[in-house]
Design a protein around this motif. Structure first.
Motif, PDB file in Angstrom:
ATOM      1  N   GLU A  22       0.226  17.987   4.164  1.00 47.43           N
ATOM      2  CA  GLU A  22      -0.341  18.550   2.947  1.00 47.43           C
ATOM      3  C   GLU A  22      -1.326  17.586   2.297  1.00 47.43           C
ATOM      4  O   GLU A  22      -0.966  16.478   1.924  1.00 47.43           O
ATOM      5  N   MET A  23      -2.558  18.051   2.140  1.00 52.16           N
ATOM      6  CA  MET A  23      -3.597  17.231   1.535  1.00 52.16           C
ATOM      7  C   MET A  23      -3.215  16.789   0.133  1.00 52.16           C
ATOM      8  O   MET A  23      -3.479  15.664  -0.270  1.00 52.16           O
ATOM      9  N   ARG A  24      -2.551  17.705  -0.611  1.00 47.76           N
ATOM     10  CA  ARG A  24      -2.299  17.349  -2.015  1.00 47.76           C
ATOM     11  C   ARG A  24      -1.343  16.157  -2.145  1.00 47.76           C
ATOM     12  O   ARG A  24      -1.396  15.416  -3.120  1.00 47.76           O
ATOM     13  N   VAL A  25      -0.478  15.968  -1.139  1.00 42.68           N
ATOM     14  CA  VAL A  25       0.427  14.814  -1.182  1.00 42.68           C
ATOM     15  C   VAL A  25      -0.381  13.527  -1.065  1.00 42.68           C
ATOM     16  O   VAL A  25      -0.193  12.572  -1.823  1.00 42.68           O
ATOM     17  N   VAL A  26      -1.331  13.523  -0.130  1.00 44.07           N
ATOM     18  CA  VAL A  26      -2.181  12.350   0.064  1.00 44.07           C
ATOM     19  C   VAL A  26      -3.009  12.083  -1.188  1.00 44.07           C
ATOM     20  O   VAL A  26      -3.065  10.964  -1.698  1.00 44.07           O
ATOM     21  N   GLU A  27      -3.625  13.152  -1.679  1.00 44.06           N
ATOM     22  CA  GLU A  27      -4.452  13.057  -2.883  1.00 44.06           C
ATOM     23  C   GLU A  27      -3.678  12.457  -4.042  1.00 44.06           C
ATOM     24  O   GLU A  27      -4.191  11.664  -4.811  1.00 44.06           O
ATOM     25  N   GLU A  28      -2.433  12.918  -4.168  1.00 37.34           N
ATOM     26  CA  GLU A  28      -1.653  12.570  -5.337  1.00 37.34           C
ATOM     27  C   GLU A  28      -1.265  11.089  -5.373  1.00 37.34           C
ATOM     28  O   GLU A  28      -1.331  10.478  -6.423  1.00 37.34           O
ATOM     29  N   ILE A  29      -0.854  10.517  -4.246  1.00 38.39           N
ATOM     30  CA  ILE A  29      -0.373   9.137  -4.375  1.00 38.39           C
ATOM     31  C   ILE A  29      -0.929   8.124  -3.380  1.00 38.39           C
ATOM     32  O   ILE A  29      -0.744   6.933  -3.589  1.00 38.39           O
ATOM     33  N   CYS A  30      -1.585   8.569  -2.326  1.00 39.25           N
ATOM     34  CA  CYS A  30      -1.965   7.579  -1.314  1.00 39.25           C
ATOM     35  C   CYS A  30      -3.249   6.852  -1.669  1.00 39.25           C
ATOM     36  O   CYS A  30      -4.177   7.450  -2.199  1.00 39.25           O
ATOM     37  N   GLY A  31      -3.294   5.565  -1.371  1.00 37.90           N
ATOM     38  CA  GLY A  31      -4.513   4.794  -1.542  1.00 37.90           C
ATOM     39  C   GLY A  31      -5.357   4.890  -0.282  1.00 37.90           C
ATOM     40  O   GLY A  31      -6.567   5.033  -0.324  1.00 37.90           O
TER      41      GLY A  31
ATOM     42  N   ILE B 213       4.711   1.906   1.199  1.00 39.11           N
ATOM     43  CA  ILE B 213       5.204   3.250   1.504  1.00 39.11           C
ATOM     44  C   ILE B 213       4.278   3.924   2.507  1.00 39.11           C
ATOM     45  O   ILE B 213       3.059   3.915   2.338  1.00 39.11           O
ATOM     46  N   VAL B 214       4.848   4.453   3.558  1.00 44.69           N
ATOM     47  CA  VAL B 214       4.081   5.192   4.560  1.00 44.69           C
ATOM     48  C   VAL B 214       4.478   6.652   4.442  1.00 44.69           C
ATOM     49  O   VAL B 214       5.659   6.981   4.533  1.00 44.69           O
ATOM     50  N   ILE B 215       3.506   7.504   4.204  1.00 47.26           N
ATOM     51  CA  ILE B 215       3.798   8.911   3.991  1.00 47.26           C
ATOM     52  C   ILE B 215       3.210   9.770   5.092  1.00 47.26           C
ATOM     53  O   ILE B 215       1.998   9.763   5.316  1.00 47.26           O
ATOM     54  N   ILE B 216       4.089  10.474   5.775  1.00 47.61           N
ATOM     55  CA  ILE B 216       3.666  11.402   6.813  1.00 47.61           C
ATOM     56  C   ILE B 216       3.654  12.778   6.198  1.00 47.61           C
ATOM     57  O   ILE B 216       4.644  13.189   5.601  1.00 47.61           O
ATOM     58  N   THR B 217       2.567  13.488   6.310  1.00 50.00           N
ATOM     59  CA  THR B 217       2.532  14.806   5.690  1.00 50.00           C
ATOM     60  C   THR B 217       1.489  15.697   6.364  1.00 50.00           C
ATOM     61  O   THR B 217       0.620  15.211   7.084  1.00 50.00           O
TER      62      THR B 217
ATOM     63  N   GLU C  39       0.821  -1.217   0.000  1.00 49.11           N
ATOM     64  CA  GLU C  39       0.000   0.000   0.000  1.00 49.11           C
ATOM     65  C   GLU C  39       0.850   1.260   0.000  1.00 49.11           C
ATOM     66  O   GLU C  39       2.004   1.234   0.414  1.00 49.11           O
ATOM     67  N   ILE C  40       0.248   2.359  -0.442  1.00 48.55           N
ATOM     68  CA  ILE C  40       0.829   3.670  -0.154  1.00 48.55           C
ATOM     69  C   ILE C  40      -0.113   4.307   0.845  1.00 48.55           C
ATOM     70  O   ILE C  40      -1.251   4.646   0.530  1.00 48.55           O
ATOM     71  N   PHE C  41       0.347   4.401   2.067  1.00 49.10           N
ATOM     72  CA  PHE C  41      -0.513   4.785   3.176  1.00 49.10           C
ATOM     73  C   PHE C  41      -0.126   6.162   3.672  1.00 49.10           C
ATOM     74  O   PHE C  41       1.022   6.394   4.018  1.00 49.10           O
ATOM     75  N   GLY C  42      -1.083   7.063   3.686  1.00 50.54           N
ATOM     76  CA  GLY C  42      -0.798   8.410   4.154  1.00 50.54           C
ATOM     77  C   GLY C  42      -1.207   8.593   5.601  1.00 50.54           C
ATOM     78  O   GLY C  42      -2.205   8.047   6.037  1.00 50.54           O
ATOM     79  N   ILE C  43      -0.401   9.355   6.325  1.00 52.88           N
ATOM     80  CA  ILE C  43      -0.805   9.763   7.674  1.00 52.88           C
ATOM     81  C   ILE C  43      -0.733  11.270   7.690  1.00 52.88           C
ATOM     82  O   ILE C  43       0.338  11.843   7.514  1.00 52.88           O
ATOM     83  N   ILE C  44      -1.889  11.890   7.818  1.00 53.07           N
ATOM     84  CA  ILE C  44      -1.928  13.338   7.682  1.00 53.07           C
ATOM     85  C   ILE C  44      -2.426  13.968   8.974  1.00 53.07           C
ATOM     86  O   ILE C  44      -3.240  13.373   9.690  1.00 53.07           O
ATOM     87  N   GLY C  45      -1.917  15.130   9.249  1.00 49.28           N
ATOM     88  CA  GLY C  45      -2.353  15.854  10.442  1.00 49.28           C
ATOM     89  C   GLY C  45      -1.641  17.188  10.503  1.00 49.28           C
ATOM     90  O   GLY C  45      -0.647  17.397   9.827  1.00 49.28           O
ATOM     91  N   MET C  46      -2.190  18.077  11.299  1.00 49.33           N
ATOM     92  CA  MET C  46      -1.547  19.376  11.499  1.00 49.33           C
ATOM     93  C   MET C  46      -0.261  19.173  12.290  1.00 49.33           C
ATOM     94  O   MET C  46      -0.074  18.136  12.911  1.00 49.33           O
ATOM     95  N   SER C  47       0.581  20.189  12.316  1.00 49.91           N
ATOM     96  CA  SER C  47       1.803  20.016  13.091  1.00 49.91           C
ATOM     97  C   SER C  47       1.451  19.899  14.567  1.00 49.91           C
ATOM     98  O   SER C  47       0.522  20.537  15.055  1.00 49.91           O
ATOM     99  N   GLY C  48       2.158  19.016  15.246  1.00 52.30           N
ATOM    100  CA  GLY C  48       1.883  18.788  16.658  1.00 52.30           C
ATOM    101  C   GLY C  48       0.859  17.690  16.891  1.00 52.30           C
ATOM    102  O   GLY C  48       0.552  17.361  18.029  1.00 52.30           O
TER     103      GLY C  48
ATOM    104  N   CYS D 150       8.276   7.750   5.018  1.00 50.47           N
ATOM    105  CA  CYS D 150       8.630   9.079   4.526  1.00 50.47           C
ATOM    106  C   CYS D 150       8.109  10.123   5.508  1.00 50.47           C
ATOM    107  O   CYS D 150       6.907  10.331   5.630  1.00 50.47           O
ATOM    108  N   ASP D 151       9.022  10.753   6.225  1.00 49.78           N
ATOM    109  CA  ASP D 151       8.629  11.741   7.224  1.00 49.78           C
ATOM    110  C   ASP D 151       8.683  13.142   6.631  1.00 49.78           C
ATOM    111  O   ASP D 151       9.760  13.728   6.554  1.00 49.78           O
ATOM    112  N   GLU D 152       7.557  13.661   6.221  1.00 48.82           N
ATOM    113  CA  GLU D 152       7.476  14.992   5.602  1.00 48.82           C
ATOM    114  C   GLU D 152       8.520  15.130   4.494  1.00 48.82           C
ATOM    115  O   GLU D 152       9.194  16.152   4.371  1.00 48.82           O
TER     116      GLU D 152
END
Lengths: 333, 221
Positions: A204-213, A198-202, A36-45, A168-170
């Protein structure tokens, strides 16, 4: 459903602070499937960076379990943990390349750690430089490379020991939009070619939109929502999700506003313009982020409805009848 | 000055210079043998180091601070029993090496510690994420990455040790410092004093310049 490669159960992490413990993660449950390409999104902190560091035990969980490939990382001996970490590549916002080593020597570093023979390591490094399209930069020092090129070297370095997972940390947060896109494309290729999860920490919504399932939304130390990106995108339930989706337009939302999600409708039909003509009432487009992919519209739009309630309701119905997903949002969404 | 006296003078100066270089370089080498590992231990065991260890860090800090706060001239006299036990005498240049090491090893440890601390924490984290053991992080990341800083530190250490070595002339040490004191001070030979000063300045400048150049050349940042 694929087998999960990373399984997190009841993960809690607190740091000792001056005024008592600070809770960074609170009862996190996550399951990340192989490939999977897994996104973890959240505001800073929100705790994203701590969460990803618990996945390779750079941070020790205060309680709960982190299973990697079925093994509980916390139960491993030091030596076994070092071994396991070689199957988990990691890249960072600041690239973190060894500054006194050339690109190729940087890629050789994890191979040295894994005690690979020198000539074989060099061959593998050259092969990886080709994968990240930097074959001509083997002998450049990080200081001589652009941010995007440094991140490519870092990706090659992270892949050297043929890991099962890439964290991937930011990884794109220090890069401009064009470079971000090229790095994301590279990550997607790597995922496709080598089947690496791939685990993506970000943030930014557009990063998740672009590649995460799939995506998990982290807010105030908890996972508030998780699932398939398209579904969450179309129908965000948590206020954190809504906030993330509207970070640009949130300030101006009026009394009655709606969010319209385009999820593959024809982009040839001017939906909003037609609606205005038909109901003879103006709407105010507060925020729009749509794109045209092969004649289909994807994205979202935030629209302020006319003051006349009847017209406003009719408009909502009209949009729904066109197959769009519509949701009313209020000012503090 | 008659020719024979000029020759004797030149010989004395040449010998003094060699003695000074011998004391400086021998002490620097041996002080590094002690100070480098100590500096590594300090950098690694501190609270934000890669293997924090409170008692080791605190003990070393106390010892180093104590040694560093004794002025060299006093340390020189105070450690004479140790010097005699090791070299059999308290006179001459070899005897000077002992207090020089005792005084400069803690100083070097601090220099090394601060160079190692400057290594980017993110780079260390990346190495840890790749499965490096703490030992490998020390030898493959921290030391190589801080090489320019370590070399700059060495250039500073060597010139400091050289100036310490000149002080040893007061209690019967050798080298240019002894010549300056025995002739320039006790016999009012200002000419000899001037020559030793010039020689010392030249030696310091050369060592400093060479050290800094090597440091700069090794820096790829």
């Amino acid at each position: 459903m694929t087998a999960s490669i990373i399984e997190i159960r009841g993960l809690t992490k607190h740091f000792p602070g001056k005024n008592g413990d600070v809770l960074a993660l609170d009862g996190i449950d996550l399951s990340i499937g192989e490939g999977e390409i897994f996104g973890i999104i959240g505001m800073s902190g929100a705790g994203k960076s701590t969460l990803v560091r618990c996945m390779n035990l750079l941070e020790k969980p205060s309680s709960g379990k982190v299973l990697f490939d079925g093994k509980d990382l916390a139960s491993l001996s030091k030596k076994e943990l070092y071994e396991a970490r070689r199957s988990i590549g990691m890249i960072f916002q600041q690239f973190n390349l060894l500054k006194q080593r050339t690109a190729i020597e940087n890629i050789c570093f994890p191979l040295e750690i894994a005690r690979m023979e020198k000539a074989a390591a060099r061959r593998r490094a050259l092969e990886l430089l080709e994968v990240v399209e930097l074959g001509d930069k083997a002998n450049a020092y990080p200081a001589e490379l652009s941010g995007g090129q440094q991140q490519r070297v870092a990706i090659a370095r992270a892949l050297a020991n043929r890991p099962k997972v890439l964290l991937c940390d930011e990884a794109t947060s220090a890069l401009d939009p064009a470079t971000t896109r090229s790095i994301l494309r590279l990550l997607k290729d790597i995922n496709g070619k080598f089947g690496i999860t791939i685990v993506i920490i970000t943030h930014e919504m557009r990063v998740v939109e672009e590649i995460c399932g799939k995506v998990a939304i982290l807010d105030e130390s908890r996972v508030v929502e998780s699932g398939i990106v398209k579904e969450i995108f179309a129908r965000p339930k948590s206020s954190a999700a809504k906030r993330l989706f509207f970070s640009a337009g949130a300030a101006g939302i009026g009394r009655r506003s709606i969010r319209i999600v385009f999820d593959g409708q024809s982009s040839f039909e001017p939906i909003v313009a037609n609606m205005v003509l038909r109901f003879k009432a103006p709407v105010n487009i507060m925020h729009a982020d749509t794109r045209d992919i092969n004649g289909l519209a994807y994205g979202q739009m935030l629209v302020q409805l006319p003051g006349d309630d009847a017209a406003a309701n009719a408009m909502i119905e009209h949009l729904i009848s066109r197959g769009l997903s519509v949701e009313e949002v209020n000012g503090n969404a | 000055m008659p020719d024979t006296e000029v020759m004797k003078f030149t010989q004395m100066m040449g010998f003094g210079l060699l003695e000074t270089l011998y004391m400086t370089l021998a002490s620097t080498a041996m002080a590094y043998a002690l100070g480098l590992p100590l500096g590594v231990v300090l950098a690694v065991t501190r609270l934000d180091g890669i293997a924090p260890c409170r008692w080791v860090s605190q003990t070393l800090n106390v010892i180093i601070n104590l040694l560093r706060s004794v002025p060299f001239l006093i340390l020189l006299i105070a450690v004479q029993p140790i010097t005699r036990a090791i070299t059999g005498t308290t006179l001459g240049s070899s005897a000077t090496v002992v207090p020089l090491i005792i005084a400069s090893a803690p100083f070097i440890a601090r220099l090394v510690e601060s160079s190692l601390n400057e290594v980017d924490k993110g780079v260390i984290e990346a190495a840890a994420a790749m499965g490096s053991s703490p030992m490998r992080i020390i030898f493959r990341v921290m030391i190589p990455e801080s090489k320019p800083g370590l070399l700059t530190g060495a250039a500073i250490a060597v010139t400091t040790i050289l100036s310490y070595s000149a002080m040893a002339g007061i209690v019967g040490g050798g080298g240019l410092g002894a010549i300056a004191i025995n002739y320039g001070l006790y016999r009012y030979r200002e000419d000899i004093m001037m020559v030793t000063v010039v020689l010392l300045v030249i030696v310091v400048q050369v060592l400093q310049e060479v050290g800094m150049r090597i440091a700069k050349k090794s820096d790829k940042r």
